[in-house]
Structures are given as C-alpha cells and as structure tokens.
Enzyme design. Structure first.
Site, PDB file in Angstrom:
ATOM      1  N   SER A  15      -1.638 -26.001  16.190  1.00 43.94           N
ATOM      2  CA  SER A  15      -3.071 -25.862  15.917  1.00 43.94           C
ATOM      3  C   SER A  15      -3.464 -24.431  15.571  1.00 43.94           C
ATOM      4  CB  SER A  15      -3.880 -26.349  17.119  1.00 43.94           C
ATOM      5  OG  SER A  15      -3.593 -25.589  18.281  1.00 43.94           O
ATOM      6  N   ASP A  16      -3.005 -23.457  16.364  1.00 47.20           N
ATOM      7  CA  ASP A  16      -3.434 -22.089  16.078  1.00 47.20           C
ATOM      8  C   ASP A  16      -2.706 -21.505  14.877  1.00 47.20           C
ATOM      9  OD1 ASP A  16      -1.089 -21.968  17.538  1.00 47.20           O
ATOM     10  OD2 ASP A  16      -1.767 -20.436  18.938  1.00 47.20           O
ATOM     11  N   CYS A  17      -1.467 -21.941  14.623  1.00 45.14           N
ATOM     12  CA  CYS A  17      -0.763 -21.470  13.423  1.00 45.14           C
ATOM     13  C   CYS A  17      -1.446 -22.005  12.165  1.00 45.14           C
ATOM     14  CB  CYS A  17       0.695 -21.912  13.457  1.00 45.14           C
ATOM     15  SG  CYS A  17       1.614 -21.252  14.858  1.00 45.14           S
TER      16      CYS A  17
END
Length: 737
Positions: free
Chosen positions: A458-460
């Site tokens: 998700s954060d990548c």
C-alpha cells in the site's frame, strides 16, 4: 572523506579479523533492470573488460574517487553537495541500490538449503559470508536476531552452523567463544521453532523436536476463522513450504560434518537428548513472544491425537498436493524469486524434494537465490528482500521535489531516469489464478522492490504514484505513465482499506482476527499472524489520494472522499494519549510522526487548528535527544513500545524525520528545527555524503533492518522544506583559507 569507506550500513562496524579475504576490486554488481546480482571476477581479462563503477566501490567501502566539495554553509549548498554525490550512486536502470541487511536469521536457511541439496557453493561467496558473520559477532561470542541485538540461541546456533558448513573450523578461537555462549544459553535445543526446523532439515536435530506444522490446515474451508489464507502474507508463504517439508520429514543423511555439529551445538551428548521433550524449550533470550496456552493445547492435540489417530495417508497426500500447488503458484507469479528470503530457500527445498535436482524449478530457484545476496565492506550478507528499488526511487523523487530542484537542468536527467524506472516497475497485470492462490489485486500497484517480485504494497504504491504525479503533473516531465495507469494505482489502493477500522495494512486488507496472534509459533516476532492497521501505510495513502484529486477531481470522487475520511478517523484513533504514533516499519515514534502529521496537514489540520497535531508536535519537542542537537531513537522503542533515546547521540535520519513532521505541521518555533538542521549539515562529509549511523528500520516489532539511502534523501527533503519556509540562511560559518 574523498569518497573513502562509507561506514557500515548498521553504523557500528568492527575491524575485520580473519585470515581470508577476497580482492574487493574484483567484485561487481550487475543491474539487470533492477535485479541485483554480485559477481567475483577471477581473471585479469574479466576485470579489464568490466570496470568497477562508483556504486560498486561505494557499497564495498572502497575509494570512490569523488572529489571534496566546497563546504556547505546554507541548506541549498548542502542539498547540492549531497545530490552531487548521490547522483553517482544511481544505477543504470534508474533506481538506487543498497544493502537491506540487519536480520541475522536469513543466511542460515540459504546455506542449509545449499548444503542439503548439494548445491556447489561459490568459494568467493563462502569466504565473504564467513567474513561478514565474524564481523557481526557480538563481543560475548554470540549472534542476535539482528545486528544490533543481544546474543540469542537462534542467532548463535544458526550462524555458528553456517560458518561450519562453509568451512570454518571448530577450533577457531571465535568459534570456541561462540560455542561457549551457545552452551551458556542452554544449547541449540533452546532455539525457537524456525531454528529447530532448519536444524532438523540439516539432520543435526531429529524431527521430534519440531512442533507440528501440518499442511492439512490448508484443507480447512475458507470460512474457518483460522484458515491459513487469513494469515499475513509472509506467514502463509512460509507456512506452506515449511509444512510440506515437515510432512515429508526430509533430512539430509548425516555427514562427517553434521555428525561433528551434533557434538558441538548441544550441551550433552546427542544420544542422551530426548528431542521430543524439547519441543517447547526456548531460551529467555529468544522468547520475545511466548507461546500461548491456546497454541500449546493445539500442539498437544496434534501430537497425541490428530497425528497418531486421524492423520491418514489419504489426508496427508491431499494436503501435500495442495501445498505443492500453492508453492508452484508462488514460484510462477514471481519467476522463482519468491516473496522474501525466508520462503525462497524453503520453496527451493520443496522443489528439490518434489522434482529433484535436475528439474527446472530447482535450478531456477538456485539462480534466483542470488538476488538476495549483498556485499559490503565486511563481507556478504543476505538482504531482507530482493532490494528496496521502488521504495528508494520514489522517496528520492519526493525529496528532490520538496527541495525545489526537480526543475533544475542539472538534476532533470537523473529524475527522468528515476521516473523511467517507476514506469518499468509498475505492475501491469493480475497474477494467474489470483483467487485460487489468495493474492491481493495488484494491477496498477507498485511493489517494494521490483515488479518481478510482484507483490502489492500500500505505501509503496502510494509513494510510487506520488512521485509520478509530482514529476509529470507538477513539474511537467514527459509523460511515461499515462492517466489510465495512474487511475489503476488508485483503484488498487481503494481495495486495501480495512473495513473494520478505516486503516490500511501493508500487502492486503486484514483477513483474520487479531486473536490469531494466539497461534503465533515463531516466538521471536510479534504481530506476525495477520495484517494490522499501520499509521505509516494509512497516512501515505491519504496523502497521495489528496494529491491525486488535485489533477483528477472527478475520478471516483465519493469513494476517495469516504476512504480518506475513514482513514483520517483511524489516524486520530491510532494516536496515543501522549501525542505519538507507533511506527511499525521504521524506528519508531519519530518515523510514524512524520507520516501522520503529513497526512493530517494534507487535510488542512495543522498546529494552529488541530489539537491532535499540537499533541504530536509536543511529543516530538519533549523527546529531543539529551545532546540537544536533534532526535535519536533507539530500536528498543520498537521492542518495548515506549520511546527510548538512542544511547549515543542524535541521529541524522531521525532528526530529519522529526523536522519534516514539525514543518508539515507548521510548528511555529523555528529554533529547535534550525538547531537540528545545523547538526545535520555539520555531519555532512566533504564529498557530500553522510556516514551511516544507527539502524533505521524494523519489522514485526523485534527485528531491525537497514535503509542506508535514508541518510541521503531525507536530509535533502528536510533542508528543502526549511528553505521554502524560512529562507536559505547561513547555518554553518563559512570556512576561511
């Protein structure tokens, strides 16, 4: 510094004490579209035809030949000096490579797999793995879970075994000291579950010591609350091959070396050991997450009732066949690279058992295992993934955008290459049989490392999308990723929000109850059984969705607004009463504060109008390091979940995080931020780099991991923000003469 040894990525390198050493000028790193492999060149002809480049020299701690630069007195000069150096580390495919080390439990699985499968071990690899492990040996003779950790049975027994398998002698004084520490801890029988598994594969232990890992769990209907598809992706991708090997009770027949090991790693003769009685033996040094009474009861029922009375041959065969299918799907979906370096050797072993040493699957795995290897000035280690390529590249773009240099012709070619790398590694398709192998939607996502590894994060995805939007939409770079693909990234992000909380996890939404932690059998890790809400992941998504809406205000507007609203509610709820947020992927409270306060600021919540933001800023100000120069947080914060000051000094990276958090929050007092940036600039080297300090990252609460490129782009970002807010003032006196 003239580009000389850059310091170890873990910040506390020790002199190498070994009689063996390969010529470091013969090592090369190959960048094949983001895939990293290390090669030792034995001949002069090879050395001449493949010159050693600057990144390789830097990683090995060799002189890079980079010149001294004029000392920086202003933030803008410091930024330019850093980028002058950092630009030379950009790899041919456009990303930045780095060591992703720290964990000391990865090499054992690899080397044991090589040994039991009779894989020829490159002598250069063998030499440098031994060198690395000796360099990382603690003063008491042992090894820990990670390079800054206390000695444990897991670290000591397993790395002692690795050195012996690679030719280290039992009478080496360092090995004698290691044995002494291991025996002090009660010997290898007091190791955690994973140690007992690997030592049983090696034939040094007997399988009776390993608590059951029944593949039959995969036969449970999906609706069952404990079904493995509900577990965290890393757990289920380890459990699958581990359960297959456990079910087969595969062990390498004893060799003279493993017979000798049986006399070295236990505290009494092996013939006197009742291995079954040690299933639950565990050293206090390893027992971070003790087994619960629930797990102990289940293990009891499996051992004494299920296995002897109900585990029929037909059930076993059905379970092994299904797990083999799962292993095959994981291999096919990653081109045998696998999710990470724990399940990669295990999958290799499964292919060896099932299809044999001549099979394509086994041979391809053996080649792919090289993707995880890394060289530094101490020797060879195993990275925590096959790299940090997308993550570092996206954050580099963000830092340069914040620093106001993205439009500078001097740096545009570097950023154009970085954007091309993000374009190449955005995932463009779904995995085959996605529902069958329980994979999260991934079309449009960015992974942590490369698209070959291919897992949505998700954060990548958020940072990859953010970097792309900044370069293409804000700074007008030629379009490499079209609007449909940007929308694909948003589409996948919207599938990843947890319905029960509004928060975002890492690889996929939470699938099972957090009560499944009662079944955590790893002992050395916490919060490992299911996905959790993470402030860092949640805030990264909120920030990029807000940026996306600036350029696509009519795309899935209501869904994005609802997702952001629910996420913000979670961010507020995740804040501790003292104003902090707990960070799960970086150390620790400073890391989480940077993300949380940035996401709140993106929604207009600042120090002037938000009580939550005020409390967040107060927490940071209250935890300035005792040296009064900045912020420095110990990894013990992650383990104990209480802010713990670094025992030595303020840290450049954590100081940058804290200052970024304060500035996005519009904290009104300039002085602590100015003092902190002065410290950051004062530690910059004459060639533009910063030296490595303490370890920066963490996973599962207890294991630390390095992010060496953080020391480049976070200082760049924070200094750029300072210039925008308070001007490019002189922070250090200009040197005369």
């Amino acid at each position: 510094m003239n580009g000389h040894a850059n310091g170890h990525a873990n910040g506390h390198a020790k002199p190498l004490v070994t009689g063996e050493r390969r010529d470091f000028t013969r090592w090369r790193i190959k960048d094949d579209k983001g895939r990293h492999t290390w090669h030792y060149l034995p001949s002069e002809e090879q050395v001449e035809s493949w010159p050693q480049d600057v990144p390789t020299k830097y990683f090995l701690g060799l002189p890079t030949g980079q010149p001294d630069l004029p000392p920086a007195t202003k933030p803008s000069e410091s930024i330019d000096n850093c980028l002058t150096f950092y630009s030379k580390l950009q790899m041919p495919s456009g990303h930045w490579a780095c060591e992703y080390g720290g964990p000391l439990f990865l090499l054992p699985g690899l080397v044991i797999t090589w040994y039991v499968c009779d894989v020829p071990i490159d002598p250069a690899y063998a030499t440098e793995i031994k060198n690395y492990l000796f360099a990382r040996q603690n003063k008491d003779g042992g090894w820990g879970l990670h390079v800054e950790g206390h000695s444990s049975v897991f670290g000591t027994a397993m790395n002692y075994t690795v050195i012996r398998l690679l030719g280290g002698g039992e009478e080496d004084p360092r090995m004698i000291k290691a044995r002494g520490k291991l025996h002090e801890l009660g010997g290898a029988v007091n190791g955690p579950h994973w140690a007992k598994f690997w030592l049983s594969v090696l034939g040094v232990m007997e399988w009776d010591i390993v608590n059951p890992v029944p593949p039959e769990l995969w036969l449970l209907p999906d609706w069952v609350p404990i079904a493995p598809w509900r577990w965290w992706i890393h757990m289920r991708q380890v459990f699958s091959p581990m359960s297959y090997v456990w079910s087969k009770k595969f062990s390498k027949p004893l060799t003279p070396l493993t017979r000798s090991l049986r006399n070295e790693i236990f505290t009494k003769p092996v013939g006197e050991i009742n291995f079954a009685s040690h299933r639950n033996s565990i050293s206090p040094a390893d027992n971070y997450h003790p087994k619960t009474w629930v797990l102990n009861l289940i293990n009891f029922l499996l051992v004494w009732i299920w296995i002897p009375l109900f585990r029929t041959t037909s059930i076993v065969q059905k379970a092994e066949d299904w797990v083999w299918k799962l292993v095959q799907m994981e291999d096919a979906n990653t081109d045998y690279a696998c999710l990470a370096p724990v399940n990669a050797p295990m999958n290799t072993l499964v292919c060896y058992i099932k299809e044999g040493p001549a099979s394509y699957s086994f041979r391809r795995h053996v080649d792919r295992l090289n993707d995880y290897m890394w060289m530094n000035h101490e020797g060879m280690l195993m990275n925590g993934t096959n790299g940090v390529q997308v993550w570092d590249t996206a954050f580099t773009i963000l830092a340069m955008a914040e620093a106001g240099v993205a439009s500078n012709p001097k740096w545009k070619p570097m950023l154009a290459k970085a954007l091309a790398f993000l374009e190449d590694h955005q995932i463009r398709d779904e995995v085959a049989d996605r529902e069958v192998c329980y994979r999260q939607q991934r079309k449009g996502a960015w992974p942590f490392s490369t698209k070959t590894q291919g897992y949505t994060v998700s954060d990548c995805t958020s940072e990859g999308l953010r970097g792309t939007l900044l370069l293409q939409k804000v700074f007008g770079y030629p379009v490499q990723i079209n609007d449909d693909r940007l929308k694909d990234a948003v589409n996948v992000l919207l599938t990843m929000q947890n319905a029960h909380s509004g928060g975002f996890a890492s690889y996929e939404p939470q699938r099972g109850s957090e009560l499944l932690e009662y079944l955590n059998a790893a002992e050395v890790f916490g919060r490992i059984m299911v996905e959790y809400d993470y402030p860092e992941c949640t805030t990264a998504v909120v920030t990029v969705l807000t940026l996306f809406q600036r350029f696509f205000p009519d795309y899935r507007t209501s869904e994005i607004d609802i997702a952001k609203s629910r996420a913000l509610k979670y961010i507020h709820e995740a804040q501790y009463p003292d104003g902090s947020w707990y960070g799960s992927w970086g150390i620790c409270f400073t890391y989480a504060a940077m993300f949380a306060l940035e996401s709140l600021a993106s929604q207009g919540q600042t120090y002037a109008n938000s009580e939550a933001v005020k409390r967040g800023c107060k927490f940071l100000i209250d935890h300035i390091h005792p040296d009064k120069l900045g912020w420095g947080e110990s990894y013990k914060s992650c383990e104990d979940k209480v802010y713990t000051q670094h025992p030595e000094k303020s840290q450049v990276v954590q100081t940058a995080w804290a200052c970024i958090a304060l500035m996005v929050a519009e904290y009104p007092d300039k002085e602590p931020i100015k003092a902190a940036l002065t410290m950051i600039m004062s530690r910059q080297q004459r060639n533009g780099e910063w030296l490595q300090e303490a370890i920066e990252g963490v996973f599962n609460c207890s294991c630390m991991i390095t992010y060496p490129n953080y020391k480049f782009y976070f200082p760049v970002r924070v200094m750029g923000m300072y210039v925008k807010r308070w001007g490019d003032e002189e922070l250090l006196p200009r040197q005369r003469g």
